[in-house]
Design a protein around this motif. Structure first.
Motif, PDB file in Angstrom:
ATOM      1  N   SER A 183       3.176 -44.476  14.555  1.00 23.02           N
ATOM      2  CA  SER A 183       4.268 -43.514  14.364  1.00 23.02           C
ATOM      3  C   SER A 183       3.817 -42.253  13.638  1.00 23.02           C
ATOM      4  O   SER A 183       4.192 -41.160  14.009  1.00 23.02           O
ATOM      5  N   GLN A 184       3.014 -42.393  12.573  1.00 20.68           N
ATOM      6  CA  GLN A 184       2.487 -41.182  11.953  1.00 20.68           C
ATOM      7  C   GLN A 184       1.248 -41.442  11.119  1.00 20.68           C
ATOM      8  O   GLN A 184       1.012 -42.539  10.630  1.00 20.68           O
ATOM      9  N   ILE A 185       0.463 -40.377  10.983  1.00 24.32           N
ATOM     10  CA  ILE A 185      -0.746 -40.407  10.150  1.00 24.32           C
ATOM     11  C   ILE A 185      -0.696 -39.147   9.293  1.00 24.32           C
ATOM     12  O   ILE A 185      -0.589 -38.043   9.823  1.00 24.32           O
ATOM     13  N   GLY A 243       1.922 -50.911   7.856  1.00 25.10           N
ATOM     14  CA  GLY A 243       1.295 -49.693   7.393  1.00 25.10           C
ATOM     15  C   GLY A 243      -0.040 -50.008   6.790  1.00 25.10           C
ATOM     16  O   GLY A 243      -0.327 -51.135   6.423  1.00 25.10           O
ATOM     17  N   ILE A 244      -0.888 -48.996   6.721  1.00 26.51           N
ATOM     18  CA  ILE A 244      -2.141 -49.162   6.006  1.00 26.51           C
ATOM     19  C   ILE A 244      -2.383 -47.866   5.255  1.00 26.51           C
ATOM     20  O   ILE A 244      -2.109 -46.782   5.764  1.00 26.51           O
ATOM     21  N   SER A 245      -2.783 -47.992   3.991  1.00 22.67           N
ATOM     22  CA  SER A 245      -3.031 -46.814   3.173  1.00 22.67           C
ATOM     23  C   SER A 245      -4.469 -46.854   2.699  1.00 22.67           C
ATOM     24  O   SER A 245      -4.926 -47.888   2.224  1.00 22.67           O
ATOM     25  N   VAL A 246      -5.179 -45.751   2.827  1.00 19.00           N
ATOM     26  CA  VAL A 246      -6.523 -45.707   2.261  1.00 19.00           C
ATOM     27  C   VAL A 246      -6.620 -44.528   1.314  1.00 19.00           C
ATOM     28  O   VAL A 246      -5.949 -43.510   1.483  1.00 19.00           O
ATOM     29  N   LEU A 247      -7.422 -44.712   0.281  1.00 19.93           N
ATOM     30  CA  LEU A 247      -7.578 -43.670  -0.719  1.00 19.93           C
ATOM     31  C   LEU A 247      -8.871 -42.910  -0.448  1.00 19.93           C
ATOM     32  O   LEU A 247      -9.920 -43.520  -0.256  1.00 19.93           O
ATOM     33  N   VAL A 248      -8.779 -41.600  -0.444  1.00 23.29           N
ATOM     34  CA  VAL A 248      -9.974 -40.782  -0.183  1.00 23.29           C
ATOM     35  C   VAL A 248     -10.033 -39.650  -1.199  1.00 23.29           C
ATOM     36  O   VAL A 248      -9.056 -39.384  -1.902  1.00 23.29           O
ATOM     37  N   LEU A 293      -0.626 -42.508  19.330  1.00 20.67           N
ATOM     38  CA  LEU A 293       0.342 -41.584  18.730  1.00 20.67           C
ATOM     39  C   LEU A 293       1.298 -41.068  19.799  1.00 20.67           C
ATOM     40  O   LEU A 293       2.502 -40.961  19.582  1.00 20.67           O
ATOM     41  N   LYS A 294       0.731 -40.753  20.952  1.00 22.93           N
ATOM     42  CA  LYS A 294       1.553 -40.258  22.061  1.00 22.93           C
ATOM     43  C   LYS A 294       2.557 -41.310  22.488  1.00 22.93           C
ATOM     44  O   LYS A 294       3.738 -41.036  22.677  1.00 22.93           O
ATOM     45  N   SER A 295       2.082 -42.552  22.626  1.00 27.37           N
ATOM     46  CA  SER A 295       2.970 -43.613  23.117  1.00 27.37           C
ATOM     47  C   SER A 295       3.925 -44.099  22.027  1.00 27.37           C
ATOM     48  O   SER A 295       4.850 -44.846  22.299  1.00 27.37           O
ATOM     49  N   GLY A 296       3.659 -43.685  20.773  1.00 33.85           N
ATOM     50  CA  GLY A 296       4.577 -44.076  19.693  1.00 33.85           C
ATOM     51  C   GLY A 296       4.226 -45.389  19.022  1.00 33.85           C
ATOM     52  O   GLY A 296       4.920 -45.819  18.100  1.00 33.85           O
ATOM     53  N   PHE A 333      -1.238 -44.527   7.332  1.00 34.97           N
ATOM     54  CA  PHE A 333      -1.327 -44.778   8.765  1.00 34.97           C
ATOM     55  C   PHE A 333      -0.185 -45.738   9.066  1.00 34.97           C
ATOM     56  O   PHE A 333      -0.162 -46.857   8.577  1.00 34.97           O
ATOM     57  N   GLU A 334       0.823 -45.267   9.803  1.00 36.49           N
ATOM     58  CA  GLU A 334       2.001 -46.110  10.019  1.00 36.49           C
ATOM     59  C   GLU A 334       2.242 -46.401  11.485  1.00 36.49           C
ATOM     60  O   GLU A 334       2.148 -45.513  12.327  1.00 36.49           O
ATOM     61  N   GLY A 335       2.542 -47.650  11.760  1.00 38.30           N
ATOM     62  CA  GLY A 335       2.841 -48.048  13.130  1.00 38.30           C
ATOM     63  C   GLY A 335       3.482 -49.414  13.092  1.00 38.30           C
ATOM     64  O   GLY A 335       3.860 -49.879  12.036  1.00 38.30           O
ATOM     65  N   ARG A 336       3.656 -50.043  14.214  1.00 37.47           N
ATOM     66  CA  ARG A 336       4.195 -51.400  14.131  1.00 37.47           C
ATOM     67  C   ARG A 336       3.663 -52.265  15.266  1.00 37.47           C
ATOM     68  O   ARG A 336       3.154 -51.783  16.247  1.00 37.47           O
TER      69      ARG A 336
END
Lengths: 509, 509
Positions: free
Chosen positions: A86-88, A55-60, A80-83, A18-21
């Protein structure tokens, strides 16, 4: 409550990234993420969130990865729309290895040496708990490395030996002879998984034994280097070492490729270290980048601790001002004997040939090229950027005997006698002849002066005292002044060269 | 999106630890934790959850730590009572350092060497993003180490020098002379932060310069070792090296304490390595445990690359079968000269004293104890467990001259002449006298045979050829057979000893 020394493995996992800032760490974001995952019925494992990066990473479980990504995309549709997000996305085919260790750094270092970079690692250092997330197809290799470090399991080093002539075959016998001892004393298992010559490479997943000659002889399949790299990859072999005991000019061109494929290199072959300085330096850069090592103690003085000594002196800030000596076993024998015995030069050369001290064509020794190569290798250890063409070489073969066939040369050896008899008799009293390499000049500059030549020295000097086919190296330094460090001993021969190569292999372990 | 090479620091943080077992990873637990924190208005930073082990750690601002713990205790009141959640607590006074690096392992290794074990570290290795959580009071030290590794900042090595006699003061001058060069060539700043003698330790936070003698002379305060450890701790000095250039029997007892306080050790002092084998081995264990190194190349043969060579040969599986040579500069001079000159023994001994080759009381050389110590140190490098008392030492001083005062001994030196004249004249033709150390016997057993004695050798042998005050070491090994490796050169003197110590310091850098 913790159980020590248990390795737990979970397969079929996936990471959801899950990435953003600029918004993570805000109150509420975390609970939105976990509520969304909970709502979708996703169970979450290792979590890694960066406090400062974004960023945040989770294990599933892999089968829930798609659900997890979808639920988060839905929850954060607006962001996500507004940016802002950035991505999932998810990365599949992963495995988790959980362990408890008090030497995490060692494990990490061993993994890196084997070109394994965990996708995610997560440690509470004070408790020694570590989780590594790696690709499923690296799992066996990682498990071996971790078990070696944690349980003190015997460490297996996988050797690819190129060249099985005099030195190469002696080395194989030495390794097979000592393997039991080394496994007991150092907990290292040396496994020869491939033996190559100029025509073929023969593989043996289980390791070659005392019947290696037959197996190499009857290894029918035509394998290439690409097959070799495929073979080690398929079998997930860790701790790879290429051992080059050829004198091949072509084969050394493959060194960088081996390094990039995860090999350390040990070589008695002098060629690479005498290539143009740019190639010499590029290999060092490739080695640094891949955290690999290249050892070649036997390039000069066979098993004498010469390269290492000079390396250490130079590294320790000692200014080396001159290196001088008799670098060639065959030329040592020839001039040690010719100087004091009442025999013709050609007689002594033939004697050296008969004793197996020279190359089949003695001109390879008498040309001085071999001594010149050794001198250049030493100069480059001092960070000098000399090239082979910079060396002043006194070729002991007159021009008219240089271009003819080997057998004709040997039949005309006596044509050399008059000249060398004259040189011998023109010396001052109590002097002897020695064929020396001499690195001198202002060695704090970019280049030194490299001379390879026949000299007359007092019989009572260290050089003059040299006996048999021994080599001698005089290292002059600032602190030692006129009084050099002298290193002397057998500087040639299959047995001491192979032992020197063996030493380099063990230095890597 | 990432900025490389930026170090971000957050102070005044706390970790909230949540420990339990057998239920983490269950659906819903994570969101209960984060909802509880959200409800209490707590902002959460680095999260580290163990997939397999049983804990979760979250990073919060210190001022919110109590609120966070309380809100979680309330949410999990039932589970705390039943014991499913074992404890919830916070650790305060923390700082977070966030960085991007492609050599995380190197940083981790440097931190460990400096005895810093981050409470929590968290890396997404593929992206090179790392967060370290450390105590506030370690922050400066960590920042220095990280900056050194990431920005290639000059690495500062902090030296504590004990002993400023002949070798010690030469070393200080050599370090001050070379510091500019070394900083340029190797990006290492050698800073002498303390100089000690038997009476006092003088500190200098900024590093001693060319006026060090005055500062040591007028350093009035009486500092103890405890003050020293306090001083380096208060100033958060990293990369600590103790350099012992004394011959003190008492001071070496402090080596383990220095190691436990984060010091590597370089020593020209031979005493520690000749203590009973149990103490010898205990120090090695303490070093291993603390990941510290202890280098002592100058214990034998001053700056000659002897210990290192023997270490490497032994490590590389080469069976060393015998080590023999002239280990003492003063005894080398005395017998090299006495053997070939027509002078009385006492005349030559006085000459050696006048030239400064012997200790003030020449009996310290002539007793053979110094040679014996060196021989023992070499034997122990081969994993032999010999003790000093195992050595057969031929004391060159007759018993009746052993117990008297130094001045009386010197005035009665001529009483030795008859005996040594007789020994000299009883030799076979063309033989010379040498005082040698000889390690032999079956060296694959626990103990070897150690002899220190006067021998008569052919003048033409390597030992017989020795000149001036040079040392010579013959290393016999399995591969070299009858043909030893010979290492020869100045084996004593303040200049080469100090340079050898300097070399060891740089080897640590």
């Amino acid at each position: 409550m913790e159980e020590n020394n248990v390795i737990t493995i979970y397969k079929n996992k996936a990471i959801v990234n899950f990435e953003g800032r600029d918004f993570l760490g805000q109150i509420g974001i975390d609970s939105r993420i976990f509520n969304a995952l909970q709502g979708a019925g996703v169970s979450v494992g290792v979590i890694s969130q960066q406090a400062i990066e974004n960023g945040i990473s989770v294990l599933v479980d892999e089968y829930q990865a798609e659900t997890a990504v979808e639920s988060l995309r839905k929850e954060f549709e607006k962001e996500l729309k507004s940016g802002i997000v950035s991505q999932i996305y998810s990365i599949d085919n992963l495995a988790v290895i959980g362990l408890v260790t008090d030497n995490f750094q060692k494990i990490l270092s061993e993994l890196q040496k084997n070109k394994i970079f965990p996708l995610l690692l997560n440690q509470v250092a004070s408790a020694g708990r570590v989780n590594l997330v790696v690709s499923d197809n690296q799992l066996d290799k990682v498990k071996n490395i971790v078990e070696t470090e944690i349980f003190g399991k015997v460490k297996t080093v996988h050797l690819v030996l190129v060249g099985h002539g005099n030195v190469g075959s002696t080395l194989i016998e030495q390794i097979l002879d000592s393997s039991y001892d080394i496994q007991n004393r150092k907990r290292i298992n040396l496994k020869i998984i491939a033996i190559a010559n100029s025509k073929n490479i023969v593989f043996n997943k289980g390791g070659f034994g005392s019947d290696w000659r037959q197996k190499v002889l009857f290894g029918s399949s035509e394998n290439t280097l690409q097959d070799l790299f495929q073979f080690v990859k398929e079998n997930q072999f860790e701790n790879l070492v290429l051992v080059d005991n050829t004198a091949s000019k072509d084969f050394v061109k493959n060194y960088p490729t081996f390094v990039e494929n995860g090999f350390d290199i040990v070589s008695s072959n002098k060629i690479f270290n005498t290539l143009p300085i740019q190639e010499y330096r590029n290999l060092r850069k490739t080695l640094d980048k891949n955290k690999k090592r290249y050892l070649y103690e036997t390039n000069v003085g066979a098993g004498l601790p010469l390269i290492d000594t000079i390396k250490l002196l130079h590294l320790s800030g000692e200014n080396i001002t001159r290196i001088k000596g008799v670098f060639s076993g065959s030329l040592s024998y020839i001039f040690n004997n010719f100087s004091v015995r009442d025999e013709k030069f050609s007689t002594i050369v033939k004697e050296a040939m008969d004793k197996g001290f020279t190359e089949p064509d003695p001109r390879e020794d008498l040309s001085g090229n071999d001594v010149a190569r050794k001198l250049l290798i030493l100069a480059r250890e001092l960070d000098l950027i000399n090239e082979f063409s910079d060396i002043n070489i006194q070729n002991l073969i007159p021009e008219n005997l240089g271009g003819i066939a080997k057998d004709e040369f040997i039949s005309r050896l006596e044509e050399l006698d008059a000249e060398y008899q004259f040189i011998k008799e023109s010396q001052e009293p109590n002097h002897v002849l020695r064929y020396v390499g001499d690195l001198h000049g202002d060695l704090s500059q970019d280049k030194g002066i490299l001379d390879v030549k026949l000299v007359s020295v007092p019989a009572s000097s260290a050089l003059g005292q040299l006996k048999g086919s021994d080599s001698i190296f005089e290292i002059y330094t600032e602190s030692y002044g006129e009084n050099p460090i002298v290193i002397m001993g057998a500087g040639a021969g299959a047995k001491v060269t192979a032992r020197g190569v063996f030493g380099d292999i063990l230095r890597l372990c």
